[in-house]
Design a protein around this motif. Structure first.
Motif, PDB file in Angstrom:
ATOM      1  N   SER A 200      -3.446   0.233  -3.388  1.00  0.00           N
ATOM      2  CA  SER A 200      -3.018  -1.110  -3.006  1.00  0.00           C
ATOM      3  C   SER A 200      -2.686  -1.880  -4.270  1.00  0.00           C
TER       4      SER A 200
ATOM      5  N   GLU B  31       0.848  -1.187   0.000  1.00  0.00           N
ATOM      6  CA  GLU B  31       0.000   0.000   0.000  1.00  0.00           C
ATOM      7  C   GLU B  31       0.879   1.231   0.000  1.00  0.00           C
ATOM      8  N   THR B  32       0.451   2.219  -0.752  1.00  0.00           N
ATOM      9  CA  THR B  32       1.177   3.471  -0.810  1.00  0.00           C
ATOM     10  C   THR B  32       0.172   4.604  -0.929  1.00  0.00           C
ATOM     11  N   GLY B  33       0.567   5.773  -0.546  1.00  0.00           N
ATOM     12  CA  GLY B  33      -0.307   6.936  -0.625  1.00  0.00           C
ATOM     13  C   GLY B  33      -0.358   7.658   0.695  1.00  0.00           C
ATOM     14  N   GLN B  34      -1.261   8.607   0.755  1.00  0.00           N
ATOM     15  CA  GLN B  34      -1.410   9.369   1.982  1.00  0.00           C
ATOM     16  C   GLN B  34      -2.819   9.925   2.086  1.00  0.00           C
ATOM     17  N   TYR B  35      -3.203  10.238   3.285  1.00  0.00           N
ATOM     18  CA  TYR B  35      -4.512  10.801   3.579  1.00  0.00           C
ATOM     19  C   TYR B  35      -5.625   9.918   3.026  1.00  0.00           C
ATOM     20  N   ASP B  36      -6.472  10.467   2.159  1.00  0.00           N
ATOM     21  CA  ASP B  36      -7.616   9.689   1.667  1.00  0.00           C
ATOM     22  C   ASP B  36      -7.333   8.994   0.337  1.00  0.00           C
TER      23      ASP B  36
ATOM     24  N   LEU C 256      -5.233   6.090  -1.133  1.00  0.00           N
ATOM     25  CA  LEU C 256      -4.394   4.931  -0.834  1.00  0.00           C
ATOM     26  C   LEU C 256      -4.478   3.968  -2.004  1.00  0.00           C
TER      27      LEU C 256
END
Length: 76
Positions: free
Chosen positions: A58, A49-54, A56
């Motif tokens: 997968s 999983e990568t990303g931030q806040y809302d 994301l």
């Protein structure tokens, strides 16, 4: 399984789950069960999983370093 076999398996899995619907916001809903199905077929992999806040993202990463994102089309 070869990379080609994994790709075909993942495409069929995705098509059966989505049944023509959009893959938008379906990263985990598709990737987690696909990872389990691949594991049952003897393909060692993990859910990443990568990303931030809302936002994301997968995706699945088999041990050979291949990145398998069955919802990449949602980003055009």
């Amino acid at each position: 399984m070869t990379n080609e076999e994994i790709s075909l398996y993942a495409t069929e899995f995705r098509n059966r789950v989505l049944r023509g619907r959009s893959s938008s916001m379906m990263c985990v809903a598709l990737s987690a069960p696909l990872m389990a199905a691949l594991d049952a077929q003897g393909v060692a992999c993990e859910l990443q999983e990568t990303g931030q806040y809302d936002l994301l993202l997968s995706f699945i990463k088999p041990d050979d370093g291949l990145v398998l994102d069955v919802t990449a089309d949602q980003f055009n």
